[in-house]
Design an enzyme around this catalytic site. Structure first.
Site, short mmCIF file in Angstrom:
data_model
loop_
_atom_site.label_atom_id
_atom_site.label_comp_id
_atom_site.label_asym_id
_atom_site.label_seq_id
_atom_site.Cartn_x
_atom_site.Cartn_y
_atom_site.Cartn_z
N THR A 219 0.45 -0.41 -2.51
CA THR A 219 -0.78 0.33 -2.24
C THR A 219 -0.48 1.75 -1.76
OG1 THR A 219 -1.75 -1.76 -1.59
CG2 THR A 219 -2.80 0.22 -0.73
N VAL B 183 -9.06 -10.03 -5.18
CA VAL B 183 -9.29 -8.77 -4.47
C VAL B 183 -8.42 -8.78 -3.21
CG1 VAL B 183 -11.00 -7.41 -3.20
CG2 VAL B 183 -11.61 -8.46 -5.39
N ASP C 63 -6.83 -6.53 0.38
CA ASP C 63 -7.37 -5.99 1.63
C ASP C 63 -7.89 -4.56 1.51
OD1 ASP C 63 -4.48 -5.50 1.23
OD2 ASP C 63 -4.70 -4.23 3.00
N THR D 296 -1.00 -1.29 4.00
CA THR D 296 -0.34 -1.67 2.76
C THR D 296 0.44 -2.95 3.03
OG1 THR D 296 1.45 -1.07 1.24
CG2 THR D 296 1.45 0.02 3.35
N GLY D 297 0.64 -3.73 1.98
CA GLY D 297 1.39 -4.97 2.17
C GLY D 297 0.65 -6.15 1.59
N1 GLY Z 1 -2.35 -4.52 0.01
C1 GLY Z 1 -2.71 -4.54 -1.33
C2 GLY Z 1 -3.07 -5.83 -1.85
O1 GLY Z 1 -2.62 -6.87 -1.35
O2 GLY Z 1 -3.81 -5.88 -2.78
#
Ligand code: GLY
Length: 307
Positions: free
Chosen positions: A176, A205, A207, A227-228
């Site tokens: 991300t 979907v 976070d 992110t992650g």
């Molecule tokens: N952090 C991005 C996702 O898991 O979609």
């Protein structure tokens, strides 16, 4: 997964500041400089808006637009493919007056963060999904493109490898992308955009488009982009959790470190976070091997970059 890694900026309160991330992951050594360069250009573009007296919202959006257009990042062009070999995009934008716009499971459109901005500007709903997001985008003048047109060679190769072996590298594109900023009027904003996890199921979907999970901003506290591993991040409402720590005057460096530590300890998740507080102080932390980043403020002549 690495230990928690944080960065010190050498600058404290700032009249304007911005920090960008290019995604938490394990980018190979030979690709890291390219990822950092992309973040640096995004930070410079965002900083130019802030230096000219522009808003944190415009700066965060502009930075993420550049990252979406850069095919090395897993957002916009270069996004990860799902198990059907298609692109589905998530993006969110929020400012500190609690205005927000987001899209999720969006079919291929070149700049999802611009569509999120149109949602914010319209001010009716906050989050549009899938076919509804596509319809909203078209009604507002955005043109749908194709998965082929937005797929980088690296994303396609990753898809083929994962289809054949059932496995792939987490780090090929970092992850991300996001930006948080504070402007000279004292407002904050956050922007996040992603192709999501590699080989996600259609309709999954993450976070990023969920306020309080991957993205949050509040002028009374600060702004956050995560992110992650999205499933872990959303279970912890990680952005809102970190923002509440800023509200209590925790330094953003400490809040960032605490947030990723909780992600690892409570959800067994990996990832990273960027924060700006209402005073312009920055924080950043990751549990992953890499997270490319760049930061600027009125106290920095040049971006501070790394991964
Ligand atoms: N952090 C991005 C996702 O898991 O979609």
């Amino acid at each position: 997964m690495s230990d928690v890694v944080t960065f010190s900026w050498g600058a404290d309160e700032a009249s304007w500041s911005i920090v960008i991330h290019g995604g938490a992951g394990a980018v190979p050594m030979e690709a890291r400089a390219r990822h950092v360069e992309g973040c640096k250009l995004a930070a410079i573009a965002g900083a130019a808006i802030l230096r000219g007296g522009g808003s944190a919202l415009d700066a965060a959006q502009r930075a993420v637009e550049l990252l979406e257009d850069d095919p090395v990042f897993n957002a916009g062009t270069g996004a990860a493919l799902n198990t059907s070999g298609e692109i589905e995009l998530d993006a969110a934008l929020m400012d500190g007056s609690l205005r927000a716009g987001a899209v999720c499971a969006l079919p291929p459109f070149v700049s999802p963060i611009k569509i999120a901005r149109a949602v914010l500007d319209e001010g009716v709903h906050v989050l549009y999904a899938a076919a509804g997001a596509e319809a909203f985008a078209k009604e507002h003048g955005f043109v749908r493109t194709t998965t082929e047109a937005m797929t980088s060679a690296a994303a396609r190769a990753q898809f083929v490898t994962m289809k054949q072996s059932g496995k792939g590298s987490e780090g090929w594109a970092g992850g991300t992308v996001g930006a948080v900023a504070r402007d000279s009027s004292g407002h904050v904003a956050a922007a996040t955009s992603t192709g999501g996890t590699f080989m996600k199921q259609p309709g999954r979907v993450g976070d990023a488009p969920l306020l309080g999970a991957g993205t949050y901003a509040d002028d009374e506290a600060g702004a956050c982009s995560n992110t992650g591993h999205g499933e872990s991040v959303m279970k912890l409402c990680m952005s809102k959790t970190a923002i509440e720590w800023l509200r209590q005057d925790m330094h953003p460096e400490d809040a960032a470190r605490a947030a990723v530590a909780v992600l690892a300890r409570r959800a067994n998740g990996s990832g990273g976070i960027i924060l700006v507080d209402r005073r312009g102080r920055l924080g950043l932390a990751r549990t992953t091997d890499t997270m490319s980043f760049a930061a600027m403020s009125n106290q920095h002549a040049e971006p501070i970059c790394g991964s």
